[in-house]
Design an enzyme around this catalytic site. Structure first.
Site, mmCIF file in Angstrom:
data_model
loop_
_atom_site.group_PDB
_atom_site.id
_atom_site.type_symbol
_atom_site.label_atom_id
_atom_site.label_comp_id
_atom_site.label_asym_id
_atom_site.label_seq_id
_atom_site.Cartn_x
_atom_site.Cartn_y
_atom_site.Cartn_z
ATOM 1 N N ARG A 48 -3.077 4.523 -34.614
ATOM 2 C CA ARG A 48 -3.196 4.926 -33.196
ATOM 3 C C ARG A 48 -3.633 3.786 -32.289
ATOM 4 N NH1 ARG A 48 -5.525 9.168 -35.904
ATOM 5 N NH2 ARG A 48 -4.130 10.933 -36.143
ATOM 6 N N LYS A 50 3.283 -4.438 -21.638
ATOM 7 C CA LYS A 50 4.465 -3.629 -21.975
ATOM 8 C C LYS A 50 4.965 -4.075 -23.341
ATOM 9 C CE LYS A 50 7.075 -3.170 -17.792
ATOM 10 N NZ LYS A 50 8.476 -3.024 -17.404
ATOM 11 N N GLU A 54 11.913 -16.573 -13.947
ATOM 12 C CA GLU A 54 10.874 -15.559 -13.688
ATOM 13 C C GLU A 54 9.795 -16.137 -12.762
ATOM 14 O OE1 GLU A 54 11.556 -12.591 -14.621
ATOM 15 O OE2 GLU A 54 12.754 -12.707 -16.468
ATOM 16 N N LYS A 71 1.355 -12.202 -11.910
ATOM 17 C CA LYS A 71 1.701 -11.054 -12.749
ATOM 18 C C LYS A 71 0.444 -10.226 -13.012
ATOM 19 C CE LYS A 71 4.454 -8.957 -16.095
ATOM 20 N NZ LYS A 71 5.344 -9.043 -17.223
ATOM 21 N N GLU A 82 3.391 0.883 -14.162
ATOM 22 C CA GLU A 82 4.668 0.789 -13.448
ATOM 23 C C GLU A 82 5.050 2.052 -12.705
ATOM 24 O OE1 GLU A 82 8.278 -0.255 -15.662
ATOM 25 O OE2 GLU A 82 8.642 -1.760 -14.136
ATOM 26 N N ARG A 84 4.749 -2.489 -9.414
ATOM 27 C CA ARG A 84 5.253 -3.325 -10.497
ATOM 28 C C ARG A 84 6.779 -3.449 -10.464
ATOM 29 N NH1 ARG A 84 2.438 -3.352 -16.477
ATOM 30 N NH2 ARG A 84 3.831 -4.834 -17.444
ATOM 31 N N ASN A 140 11.312 -6.439 -10.705
ATOM 32 C CA ASN A 140 12.720 -6.272 -11.065
ATOM 33 C C ASN A 140 13.680 -6.913 -10.076
ATOM 34 O OD1 ASN A 140 12.385 -4.857 -13.468
ATOM 35 N ND2 ASN A 140 11.925 -2.999 -12.329
ATOM 36 N N HIS A 174 16.979 -8.071 -11.171
ATOM 37 C CA HIS A 174 17.175 -7.524 -12.510
ATOM 38 C C HIS A 174 18.171 -6.361 -12.565
ATOM 39 C CE1 HIS A 174 13.916 -10.146 -13.540
ATOM 40 N NE2 HIS A 174 13.844 -9.712 -14.782
ATOM 41 N N HIS A 205 20.631 -6.904 -15.304
ATOM 42 C CA HIS A 205 20.742 -6.023 -16.476
ATOM 43 C C HIS A 205 22.165 -5.497 -16.629
ATOM 44 C CE1 HIS A 205 16.143 -5.066 -16.391
ATOM 45 N NE2 HIS A 205 16.422 -6.113 -17.153
ATOM 46 N N HIS A 241 18.809 -13.922 -20.619
ATOM 47 C CA HIS A 241 18.278 -12.989 -19.626
ATOM 48 C C HIS A 241 18.084 -13.679 -18.266
ATOM 49 C CE1 HIS A 241 15.813 -9.916 -17.792
ATOM 50 N NE2 HIS A 241 14.831 -10.769 -17.646
HETATM 51 N N1 NAD Z 1 7.085 -7.027 -22.290
HETATM 52 C C1 NAD Z 1 7.521 -7.538 -21.159
HETATM 53 O O1 NAD Z 1 6.947 -7.333 -20.088
HETATM 54 C C2 NAD Z 1 8.735 -8.399 -21.188
HETATM 55 C C3 NAD Z 1 9.093 -9.132 -20.055
HETATM 56 C C4 NAD Z 1 10.197 -9.957 -20.131
HETATM 57 C C5 NAD Z 1 10.940 -10.047 -21.305
HETATM 58 N N2 NAD Z 1 10.563 -9.311 -22.394
HETATM 59 C C6 NAD Z 1 11.323 -9.395 -23.651
HETATM 60 O O2 NAD Z 1 11.243 -10.719 -24.145
HETATM 61 C C7 NAD Z 1 12.386 -10.956 -24.972
HETATM 62 C C8 NAD Z 1 12.939 -12.321 -24.665
HETATM 63 O O3 NAD Z 1 11.954 -13.263 -24.913
HETATM 64 P P1 NAD Z 1 12.335 -14.760 -25.333
HETATM 65 O O4 NAD Z 1 13.325 -15.300 -24.371
HETATM 66 O O5 NAD Z 1 11.057 -15.459 -25.543
HETATM 67 O O6 NAD Z 1 13.157 -14.518 -26.690
HETATM 68 P P2 NAD Z 1 12.839 -14.794 -28.251
HETATM 69 O O7 NAD Z 1 11.532 -14.295 -28.632
HETATM 70 O O8 NAD Z 1 14.033 -14.281 -28.978
HETATM 71 O O9 NAD Z 1 12.855 -16.369 -28.354
HETATM 72 C C9 NAD Z 1 14.037 -17.075 -28.078
HETATM 73 C C10 NAD Z 1 14.331 -18.095 -29.161
HETATM 74 O O10 NAD Z 1 13.398 -19.160 -29.066
HETATM 75 C C11 NAD Z 1 12.877 -19.483 -30.343
HETATM 76 N N3 NAD Z 1 11.565 -20.082 -30.103
HETATM 77 C C12 NAD Z 1 10.393 -19.466 -29.835
HETATM 78 N N4 NAD Z 1 9.454 -20.369 -29.555
HETATM 79 C C13 NAD Z 1 10.041 -21.577 -29.627
HETATM 80 C C14 NAD Z 1 9.593 -22.907 -29.429
HETATM 81 N N5 NAD Z 1 8.361 -23.168 -29.023
HETATM 82 N N6 NAD Z 1 10.459 -23.911 -29.615
HETATM 83 C C15 NAD Z 1 11.753 -23.669 -29.981
HETATM 84 N N7 NAD Z 1 12.229 -22.431 -30.163
HETATM 85 C C16 NAD Z 1 11.386 -21.400 -29.982
HETATM 86 C C17 NAD Z 1 12.892 -18.205 -31.096
HETATM 87 O O11 NAD Z 1 12.903 -18.440 -32.478
HETATM 88 C C18 NAD Z 1 14.199 -17.574 -30.593
HETATM 89 O O12 NAD Z 1 15.284 -18.093 -31.317
HETATM 90 C C19 NAD Z 1 13.363 -9.827 -24.717
HETATM 91 O O13 NAD Z 1 13.399 -8.963 -25.808
HETATM 92 C C20 NAD Z 1 12.782 -9.122 -23.493
HETATM 93 O O14 NAD Z 1 13.077 -7.738 -23.485
HETATM 94 C C21 NAD Z 1 9.479 -8.509 -22.354
HETATM 95 ZN ZN ZN Z 2 13.099 -10.729 -16.500
#
Ligand code: NAD
Ligand code: ZN
Length: 362
Positions: free
Chosen positions: A122, A144, A186, A228, A238, A242, A246, A249, A253, A266
């Site tokens: 939990r 999130k 971002e 943020k 949200e 918040r 977007n 976005h 999206h 993205h």
């Molecule tokens: N929770 C939230 O508020 C929120 C906000 C925005 C995005 N997201 C989520 O985040 C995700 C995207 O995040 P991301 O772009 O970090 O993707 P990711 O975690 O897939 O990382 C992208 C790539 O970078 C590599 N990587 C990570 N650190 C590295 C480093 N220091 N050097 C070299 N390579 C590295 C990873 O292995 C991966 O191949 C999506 O799933 C999205 O939905 C969440």
């Molecule tokens: Zn975004």
């Protein structure tokens, strides 16, 4: 060089530490935020190979009982199967209510690890150590957490605030330039929605940022996180404010979904979305042509895309915008700028106008 900020959420408040050489000091930084001795570090294959050894050593040196689990690289890992594997690892390693999960990696690891922590027993504590720019300026802050459903991204999730976020900008040195540019959107977005000085800072220091100059990155990432954190503090779950995050976005999206999440990063999709939203705002007479050009020129200098691909139709993009989960009661909500530094939420823009502006963005 280190900066410490705070996300103010009453009893759930937490620090964000931004700096260089932090992985090397992760033991002393994290021990005050870890209740009992047991931790599980979740990371992907790349991050594990590159950054796990130092984090593991420093946490072990600090007296913690460190366990690890490796997740395959990629968005596909935000799945029930990988979520289950983390739960199996939490059980197998006997983590209890006082234990802590540490998400070491990009946004995928943060979202997946955070969700695993949100529901195990939990809810147990978790800590974010984001290693991509996207995760450092956006995903790791705000609480999130989510995994994907075959029918849609982030459909299964929870709000669960971390106990701390540790952002070591040195990790960006191994990140491909495409990911740096994509994550930067971002920050530019944050500038347009509420922080003109941050927008200017990125414009003035773009080369230093792309060259991974630590002092500039620490300043920029801190300012993005402060923004943020302020938004999250005012609207944790949200319900209103918040939503301004977007900006760009809704269009973005739609493009990501239509291209099956494998043509655009993205941030690239959001860049096209911001350009389109800004163009719409100009046509509605609420955003000046000069401000539009300011945003456009920065996106262009950052080598981010501005137009939709020729193989899509405006109609398909417009339709896909309705499917975005942020659509409320069938109404498409658009975040539109009024100046660099301010946006409004509009749900009264009709289809014809949206379609027209999309067709101009090819
Ligand atoms: N929770 C939230 O508020 C929120 C906000 C925005 C995005 N997201 C989520 O985040 C995700 C995207 O995040 P991301 O772009 O970090 O993707 P990711 O975690 O897939 O990382 C992208 C790539 O970078 C590599 N990587 C990570 N650190 C590295 C480093 N220091 N050097 C070299 N390579 C590295 C990873 O292995 C991966 O191949 C999506 O799933 C999205 O939905 C969440
Ligand atoms: Zn975004």
């Amino acid at each position: 060089m280190t900066k410490t900020l705070r996300v103010e959420l009453g009893a759930d408040s937490y620090p964000i530490v931004v700096g260089t050489g932090l992985l090397n000091r992760v033991g002393e930084i994290l021990t005050p935020h870890v209740k009992s001795g047991k931790v599980l570090i979740v990371s992907d294959a790349f991050v594990k190979a590159r950054y796990m050894p130092i984090v593991h050593r420093r946490l072990t040196d600090a007296g913690l009982d460190v366990n690890t689990v490796e997740i395959p690289v990629g968005e596909e890992s935000k799945s029930l199967a990988e979520f289950s594997r983390i739960q199996d690892s939490l059980v197998a390693n006997q983590l209890d209510r006082g234990s802590t999960l540490i998400a070491l990696g990009g946004g995928v690891i943060g979202d997946l690890g955070g969700f695993a922590a949100a529901v195990y027993m939990r809810g147990i504590s978790y800590i974010q150590i984001p290693t991509t720019l996207q995760a450092q300026v956006d995903a790791s802050v705000g609480g999130k957490t989510a995994i994907n459903h075959p029918k849609g991204k982030n459909l299964i999730g929870a709000f669960h605030q971390p106990k701390a976020v540790v952002i070591d900008v040195d990790t960006l040195k191994t990140l491909p330039q495409r990911d740096i540019r994509s994550g930067l959107i971002e920050v530019i977005k944050m500038g347009v929605i509420r922080d003109e000085p941050l927008f200017e800072m990125v414009a003035e220091n773009l080369e230093a940022i792309l060259n991974i100059e630590a002092a500039t990155l620490i300043e920029m990432i801190s300012r993005a996180c402060v923004n943020k954190a302020e938004i999250v503090a005012k609207d944790e779950k949200e319900s209103g404010l918040r939503m301004v995050l977007n900006y760009g976005h809704t269009f973005g999206h739609a493009l990501e979904a239509l291209t099956h999440y494998n043509s655009y990063q993205h941030g690239e999709a959001v860049s096209i979305g911001m350009n389109c939203a800004a163009q719409l705002a100009v046509q509605l007479g609420m955003f000046s042509e000069t401000a539009f050009q300011r945003q456009r020129s920065l996106l262009k200098r950052a080598k981010l895309p501005l137009t939709f691909p020729a193989d899509l139709t405006p109609e398909a993009i417009c339709d896909a915008m309705y499917l975005d989960k942020k659509t409320l009661g069938g109404k498409r909500r658009l975040i539109l700028p009024t100046r660099i530094g301010e946006v409004v939420i509009r749900d009264d823009v009709d289809d014809r106008q949206v379609l027209e502006v999309i067709s101009q963005c090819f």
